[in-house]
Design a protein around this motif. Structure first.
Motif, short mmCIF file in Angstrom:
data_model
loop_
_atom_site.label_atom_id
_atom_site.label_comp_id
_atom_site.label_asym_id
_atom_site.label_seq_id
_atom_site.Cartn_x
_atom_site.Cartn_y
_atom_site.Cartn_z
N MET A 1 1.16 -1.10 -0.05
CA MET A 1 -0.19 -0.17 0.12
C MET A 1 1.18 1.36 -0.34
SD MET A 1 -2.92 1.07 2.64
CE MET A 1 -4.17 0.05 2.08
N PRO A 2 0.92 2.56 -0.94
CA PRO A 2 1.86 3.39 -1.05
C PRO A 2 0.84 4.26 -0.11
CG PRO A 2 -0.11 2.73 -3.31
CD PRO A 2 -0.23 1.96 -2.09
N CYS A 3 1.71 4.74 1.06
CA CYS A 3 2.16 5.51 1.82
C CYS A 3 2.69 6.11 2.32
CB CYS A 3 0.91 4.75 3.29
SG CYS A 3 1.77 3.70 4.47
N THR A 4 2.95 7.06 2.97
CA THR A 4 4.12 7.93 3.71
C THR A 4 4.14 7.89 5.14
OG1 THR A 4 3.89 9.50 1.43
CG2 THR A 4 5.19 10.47 3.25
N ILE A 5 5.27 7.71 5.67
CA ILE A 5 5.54 7.67 7.87
C ILE A 5 5.86 8.87 7.29
CG2 ILE A 5 6.74 6.33 9.42
CD1 ILE A 5 4.72 5.22 7.90
N ARG A 6 5.74 9.99 8.58
CA ARG A 6 5.74 11.10 8.02
C ARG A 6 5.80 11.55 10.41
NH1 ARG A 6 1.94 14.29 9.02
NH2 ARG A 6 -0.71 13.92 8.07
N LEU A 7 6.48 12.75 10.79
CA LEU A 7 5.96 12.75 12.02
C LEU A 7 4.75 13.66 12.01
CD1 LEU A 7 9.63 15.22 13.12
CD2 LEU A 7 8.51 12.37 14.32
N CYS A 9 1.40 16.10 13.02
CA CYS A 9 1.43 17.47 12.16
C CYS A 9 0.39 17.91 13.07
CB CYS A 9 1.06 18.58 11.25
SG CYS A 9 0.27 17.78 10.54
N LEU A 10 0.57 19.07 14.15
CA LEU A 10 -1.42 19.52 15.09
C LEU A 10 -1.97 18.75 14.39
CD1 LEU A 10 0.35 22.54 17.25
CD2 LEU A 10 -0.36 20.05 17.63
N ALA A 11 -2.27 19.27 12.96
CA ALA A 11 -3.79 19.34 11.68
C ALA A 11 -4.38 17.41 12.16
CB ALA A 11 -3.46 19.45 11.04
N ASP A 12 -3.35 16.90 12.38
CA ASP A 12 -3.61 14.83 12.52
C ASP A 12 -4.57 14.48 13.76
OD1 ASP A 12 -2.47 14.98 9.99
OD2 ASP A 12 -0.51 14.48 11.36
N ALA A 13 -4.23 15.47 14.69
CA ALA A 13 -4.31 15.15 16.44
C ALA A 13 -5.99 14.00 16.33
CB ALA A 13 -3.78 15.85 17.18
N PRO A 14 -6.45 15.44 16.00
CA PRO A 14 -8.52 15.41 16.37
C PRO A 14 -8.90 13.70 15.76
CG PRO A 14 -8.37 17.16 15.27
CD PRO A 14 -6.34 16.36 15.19
N TYR A 15 -7.78 13.02 14.34
CA TYR A 15 -8.04 11.96 13.99
C TYR A 15 -7.33 11.15 14.60
CZ TYR A 15 -9.18 15.57 9.73
OH TYR A 15 -9.90 16.59 9.81
N LEU A 16 -6.73 11.17 15.93
CA LEU A 16 -6.33 9.58 16.28
C LEU A 16 -6.54 8.99 16.47
CD1 LEU A 16 -1.92 11.64 16.40
CD2 LEU A 16 -3.13 10.36 14.71
N PRO A 17 -7.72 9.19 17.67
CA PRO A 17 -8.12 8.70 18.41
C PRO A 17 -9.50 7.31 17.48
CG PRO A 17 -8.53 10.43 19.42
CD PRO A 17 -7.86 11.29 17.93
N ALA A 18 -9.76 8.45 16.74
CA ALA A 18 -11.02 7.37 16.31
C ALA A 18 -10.12 6.85 15.65
CB ALA A 18 -12.00 8.24 14.72
N LEU A 19 -9.31 6.81 14.83
CA LEU A 19 -8.04 5.52 14.45
C LEU A 19 -7.85 4.36 15.24
CD1 LEU A 19 -4.96 6.47 12.10
CD2 LEU A 19 -5.40 4.62 13.60
N ALA A 62 -1.90 8.08 -0.21
CA ALA A 62 -1.77 9.40 -1.28
C ALA A 62 -1.92 10.19 -0.71
CB ALA A 62 -1.65 8.69 -2.55
N THR A 63 -3.71 10.35 -0.45
CA THR A 63 -4.98 11.05 -0.63
C THR A 63 -4.33 11.85 0.40
OG1 THR A 63 -6.31 9.96 0.23
CG2 THR A 63 -5.94 9.75 -2.09
N GLY A 64 -3.76 11.58 1.26
CA GLY A 64 -3.37 12.24 2.64
C GLY A 64 -4.32 11.30 4.04
N GLN A 65 -5.20 10.67 3.59
CA GLN A 65 -5.71 9.83 4.91
C GLN A 65 -4.79 8.79 6.03
OE1 GLN A 65 -8.18 6.10 2.86
NE2 GLN A 65 -8.90 6.27 5.42
N LEU A 66 -5.31 9.33 6.64
CA LEU A 66 -4.31 8.71 7.78
C LEU A 66 -4.83 7.29 8.43
CD1 LEU A 66 -3.81 11.06 10.69
CD2 LEU A 66 -3.05 11.15 8.98
N LEU A 67 -3.75 6.34 8.31
CA LEU A 67 -3.98 5.10 8.31
C LEU A 67 -3.47 4.23 9.43
CD1 LEU A 67 -3.13 4.18 4.50
CD2 LEU A 67 -5.32 4.10 5.06
N GLY A 68 -2.82 4.65 10.25
CA GLY A 68 -1.94 4.87 11.47
C GLY A 68 -1.46 5.52 11.79
#
Length: 180
Positions: A1-7, A9-19, A62-68
């Motif tokens: 699955m093509p994806c990027t592992i990156r640090l 950012c604050l904009a990601d934080a609200p999505y992490l509990p649901a993930l 690639a679309t920016g969706q957080l997968l993990g």
């Protein structure tokens, strides 16, 4: 699955509990742990603090969706993984291993001694997975005060239904970290 592992950012934080909640649905297959499918998980403040400390990484499509993600905390010369979660749709595709690689590489670059975590001993995507990535069990006799305290707290909060253990990855300055 093509994806990027990156640090993260604050904009990601609200999505992490649901993930994390989505990833926890895998525990529905284990009767003693089914309660984790509706559990709370890490709060937004914990994720935000890890993001600020640069100890939270995400896997983004690639679309920016957080997968993990993996959220960790620095304790002296140790980096302790508090949570690693991969969405159900992306599980089994190597994202967890790639996230671990990012954590261990960052620990190496920071001159840290080890990466630690606590996990279930017999759940296939827990201790056996981490062992396959190069993490070793820390025997009960070898637990430091911090790891012993974490395990004690986890047992007191109901995680003792299935045996848990502490694991570590010893960071070597000149050796490649966890393979992708």
């Amino acid at each position: 699955m093509p994806c990027t592992i990156r640090l993260a950012c604050l904009a990601d934080a609200p999505y992490l509990p649901a993930l994390e909640q989505d990833a926890a649905q895998a525990f529905a297959a284990i009767p003693e742990l089914v309660w984790l499918t509706g559990g709370d998980g890490l709060d937004l403040a914990t994720h935000t603090a890890s993001i600020a400390a640069r100890t939270c990484w995400v896997a983004a499509s690639a679309t920016g969706q957080l997968l993990g993600f993996v959220t960790a905390h620095l304790y002296g010369l140790d980096l302790h993984i508090q949570e690693m979660s991969v969405t159900q749709a992306a599980q089994g595709q190597g994202l967890g291993r790639r996230l671990l690689h990012a954590v261990c590489t960052a620990a190496q670059q920071r001159g840290l001694q080890r990466v630690t975590l606590t996990t279930f001993v017999n759940v296939p995507w827990n201790a056996p997975f981490y062992a396959s990535a190069g993490f070793c069990h820390v025997s009960h006799a070898a637990l430091d005060v911090r790891l012993a305290s974490i395990l004690e707290h986890e047992n007191a909060t109901g995680l003792a239904a299935i045996p848990r253990c502490a694991m570590q990855y010893v960071v070597a300055a000149s050796v490649q970290c966890v393979s992708k």
